[in-house]
Scaffold this motif. Structure first.
Motif, short mmCIF file in Angstrom:
data_model
loop_
_atom_site.label_atom_id
_atom_site.label_comp_id
_atom_site.label_asym_id
_atom_site.label_seq_id
_atom_site.Cartn_x
_atom_site.Cartn_y
_atom_site.Cartn_z
N ASP A 142 0.82 -1.21 0.00
CA ASP A 142 0.00 0.00 0.00
C ASP A 142 0.85 1.26 0.00
N VAL A 143 1.84 1.28 -0.91
CA VAL A 143 2.68 2.47 -1.09
C VAL A 143 2.70 2.80 -2.59
N PRO A 144 2.98 4.05 -2.96
CA PRO A 144 3.02 4.40 -4.38
C PRO A 144 4.24 3.82 -5.08
N ALA A 145 4.04 3.31 -6.29
CA ALA A 145 5.16 2.90 -7.15
C ALA A 145 5.54 4.10 -8.00
N ILE A 146 6.79 4.52 -7.89
CA ILE A 146 7.24 5.72 -8.58
C ILE A 146 8.24 5.32 -9.65
N ASP A 155 10.49 16.18 -5.95
CA ASP A 155 9.11 16.66 -5.91
C ASP A 155 8.15 15.53 -5.58
N ARG A 156 8.35 14.37 -6.22
CA ARG A 156 7.42 13.25 -6.02
C ARG A 156 7.47 12.71 -4.59
N LEU A 157 8.67 12.58 -4.03
CA LEU A 157 8.79 12.01 -2.68
C LEU A 157 8.30 12.97 -1.60
N SER A 158 8.11 14.24 -1.96
CA SER A 158 7.59 15.20 -0.99
C SER A 158 6.07 15.18 -0.91
N GLN A 159 5.42 14.39 -1.78
CA GLN A 159 3.96 14.34 -1.79
C GLN A 159 3.44 13.54 -0.59
N PRO A 160 2.24 13.89 -0.10
CA PRO A 160 1.70 13.24 1.11
C PRO A 160 1.59 11.72 1.02
N ASP A 161 1.32 11.18 -0.19
CA ASP A 161 1.13 9.73 -0.28
C ASP A 161 2.42 8.94 -0.09
N CYS A 162 3.57 9.63 -0.02
CA CYS A 162 4.85 8.95 0.20
C CYS A 162 5.25 8.91 1.67
N GLU A 163 4.43 9.49 2.53
CA GLU A 163 4.80 9.54 3.95
C GLU A 163 4.87 8.15 4.57
N ARG A 164 4.00 7.22 4.12
CA ARG A 164 3.99 5.86 4.66
C ARG A 164 5.00 4.95 3.98
#
Length: 199
Positions: free
Chosen positions: A25-29, A70-79
């Motif tokens: 349940d984490v974003p794939a970047i 920029d991408r890693l600073s987004q809220p969905d990357c906090e977890r």
């Protein structure tokens, strides 16, 4: 989990990244996907990146670093997050270390997909026909594999020295490879949990 998925072009990183990211349940970047989307939309980033991609070369670090920061600073990357296609150079490793330090995070594991070069060439040529990828001619594919060997493969030793790498055979049934990756990440999770309890 904060993961990097590494491996040569055609090793199946994109397919596996989506599966593993969904499991945790984490974003794939994927920097490659982001660049391709920008190329398709003819954005300034896409126009800058296209010439490099069409030649089988890496997009310059400054473009890629800014995108990842920029991408890693987004809220969905906090977890957590799963990075696919970054870092690709030693300079990008240094930049990623700085980015993670700035956001108070760290890597948990680097999963390395391994595959035979000739099998990769055949797989990528087949994918080019199916998906109509203009950047996947045989010459460009072989150049991309050369660039990976020169620029990115050395990063595996760097992360191995930090005790972060898990190696997985990238050739075989997709489900079997997913199971191997999940087992490797689970081992890493168990070790981290154990360290946390004893620490």
């Amino acid at each position: 989990m904060r993961l990097i998925l590494m491996g040569p072009p055609g090793a199946g990183k994109g397919t596996q990244a989506a599966r593993v990211a969904a499991r945790y349940d984490v974003p794939a970047i994927s920097t490659g996907d982001i660049f391709r989307a920008n190329v398709a939309a003819a954005t300034p980033l896409g126009i800058s990146a296209k010439a490099y991609m069409d030649a089988g070369e890496y997009v310059p670090d400054e473009l890629t670093d800014a995108l990842v920061r920029d991408r890693l600073s987004q809220p969905d990357c906090e977890r957590g997050f799963l990075l696919d296609g970054y870092p690709r150079t030693t300079a990008q490793v240094t930049e990623l270390d700085a980015i993670l330090s700035d956001i108070g995070s760290r890597l948990d594991a680097v999963v390395v997909l391994e595959a035979d070069q000739q099998q990769l060439v055949e797989r990528l040529l087949n994918r080019a026909q199916v998906e109509g990828r203009s950047d996947d001619t045989e010459d460009v594919i072989r150049r991309r594999l050369e660039v990976y060997a020169q620029e990115t493969a050395p990063l595996i030793d760097l992360y191995a020295a930090r005790g972060l790498t898990e190696h997985v055979d990238g050739i075989g049934r997709v489900d079997d490879i997913t199971d191997l990756i999940n087992a490797a990440v689970d081992r890493r999770t168990s070790a981290l949990d154990s360290d946390a309890m004893t620490g």
